[in-house]
Motif scaffolding. Structure first.
Motif, PDB file in Angstrom:
ATOM      1  N   ALA A 100       0.833  -1.208   0.000  1.00 57.61           N
ATOM      2  CA  ALA A 100       0.000   0.000   0.000  1.00 57.61           C
ATOM      3  C   ALA A 100       0.866   1.255   0.000  1.00 57.61           C
ATOM      4  O   ALA A 100       0.606   2.203  -0.758  1.00 57.61           O
ATOM      5  N   LEU A 101       1.903   1.268   0.828  1.00 58.95           N
ATOM      6  CA  LEU A 101       2.798   2.420   0.870  1.00 58.95           C
ATOM      7  C   LEU A 101       3.557   2.569  -0.450  1.00 58.95           C
ATOM      8  O   LEU A 101       3.706   3.676  -0.970  1.00 58.95           O
ATOM      9  N   PHE A 102       4.001   1.451  -1.016  1.00 60.68           N
ATOM     10  CA  PHE A 102       4.670   1.498  -2.318  1.00 60.68           C
ATOM     11  C   PHE A 102       3.717   2.032  -3.396  1.00 60.68           C
ATOM     12  O   PHE A 102       4.125   2.794  -4.273  1.00 60.68           O
ATOM     13  N   ALA A 103       2.457   1.634  -3.352  1.00 57.62           N
ATOM     14  CA  ALA A 103       1.485   2.070  -4.363  1.00 57.62           C
ATOM     15  C   ALA A 103       1.261   3.580  -4.300  1.00 57.62           C
ATOM     16  O   ALA A 103       1.252   4.260  -5.331  1.00 57.62           O
ATOM     17  N   VAL A 104       1.093   4.112  -3.103  1.00 62.99           N
ATOM     18  CA  VAL A 104       0.901   5.558  -2.945  1.00 62.99           C
ATOM     19  C   VAL A 104       2.159   6.303  -3.383  1.00 62.99           C
ATOM     20  O   VAL A 104       2.091   7.338  -4.063  1.00 62.99           O
ATOM     21  N   THR A 105       3.314   5.761  -3.012  1.00 61.47           N
ATOM     22  CA  THR A 105       4.594   6.362  -3.401  1.00 61.47           C
ATOM     23  C   THR A 105       4.735   6.377  -4.927  1.00 61.47           C
ATOM     24  O   THR A 105       5.129   7.386  -5.517  1.00 61.47           O
ATOM     25  N   ALA A 106       4.393   5.264  -5.560  1.00 60.34           N
ATOM     26  CA  ALA A 106       4.495   5.173  -7.022  1.00 60.34           C
ATOM     27  C   ALA A 106       3.536   6.132  -7.707  1.00 60.34           C
ATOM     28  O   ALA A 106       3.888   6.756  -8.715  1.00 60.34           O
ATOM     29  N   LEU A 107       2.341   6.264  -7.165  1.00 60.75           N
ATOM     30  CA  LEU A 107       1.374   7.191  -7.751  1.00 60.75           C
ATOM     31  C   LEU A 107       1.908   8.622  -7.698  1.00 60.75           C
ATOM     32  O   LEU A 107       1.795   9.371  -8.679  1.00 60.75           O
ATOM     33  N   ALA A 108       2.520   8.989  -6.579  1.00 59.89           N
ATOM     34  CA  ALA A 108       3.107  10.331  -6.469  1.00 59.89           C
ATOM     35  C   ALA A 108       4.207  10.525  -7.507  1.00 59.89           C
ATOM     36  O   ALA A 108       4.315  11.596  -8.121  1.00 59.89           O
ATOM     37  N   GLU A 109       5.009   9.498  -7.730  1.00 57.50           N
ATOM     38  CA  GLU A 109       6.074   9.613  -8.730  1.00 57.50           C
ATOM     39  C   GLU A 109       5.510   9.700 -10.148  1.00 57.50           C
ATOM     40  O   GLU A 109       5.959  10.517 -10.957  1.00 57.50           O
ATOM     41  N   VAL A 110       4.532   8.873 -10.456  1.00 61.90           N
ATOM     42  CA  VAL A 110       3.950   8.888 -11.802  1.00 61.90           C
ATOM     43  C   VAL A 110       3.318  10.248 -12.093  1.00 61.90           C
ATOM     44  O   VAL A 110       3.532  10.824 -13.165  1.00 61.90           O
ATOM     45  N   VAL A 111       2.557  10.773 -11.148  1.00 66.02           N
ATOM     46  CA  VAL A 111       1.935  12.086 -11.348  1.00 66.02           C
ATOM     47  C   VAL A 111       3.020  13.148 -11.521  1.00 66.02           C
ATOM     48  O   VAL A 111       2.934  14.002 -12.415  1.00 66.02           O
TER      49      VAL A 111
END
Length: 111
Positions: A8-19
């Protein structure tokens, strides 16, 4: 539970990077407003900050994070850019997530 929290933390982190990377792409490739660089910078700052929330060494955080990043990037491709995913996309993402799980769930004695 450890894998679920990490994922879950990786997913939120990845979303921030993609955006944070997608917005400059819009500016540079599609001529969108330069003002998009402000939320991009904020998103990339959030990404860097979220990486510090992981309880392990930086390298042990970045390696499994890559697996989740692949999955989030493909979901972004599908939902935001409306590009259908192939079975090869899904297979690659599954392999990457399996690698993430192996790293995250390694026995404490292996460290």
């Amino acid at each position: 539970m450890v894998l679920l929290k990490a994922a879950a933390l990786f997913a939120v982190t990845a979303l921030a990077e993609v955006v944070g990377c997608y917005l400059p792409w819009l500016v540079l490739r599609q001529g969108r407003s330069i003002w998009l660089l402000l939320p991009a910078a904020l998103s990339l700052s959030l990404f860097a900050w979220l990486l510090t929330w992981h309880p392990t060494a930086a390298g042990r955080t970045y390696a499994p994070y890559g697996g989740m990043y692949i999955m989030v990037a493909l979901l972004w491709l599908r939902w935001v850019e409306q590009v259908p995913l192939t079975r090869w996309d899904w297979l690659g993402a599954g392999i990457a997530l399996l690698g993430m799980a192996v790293i995250v769930l390694q026995p404490a004695t292996a460290r």
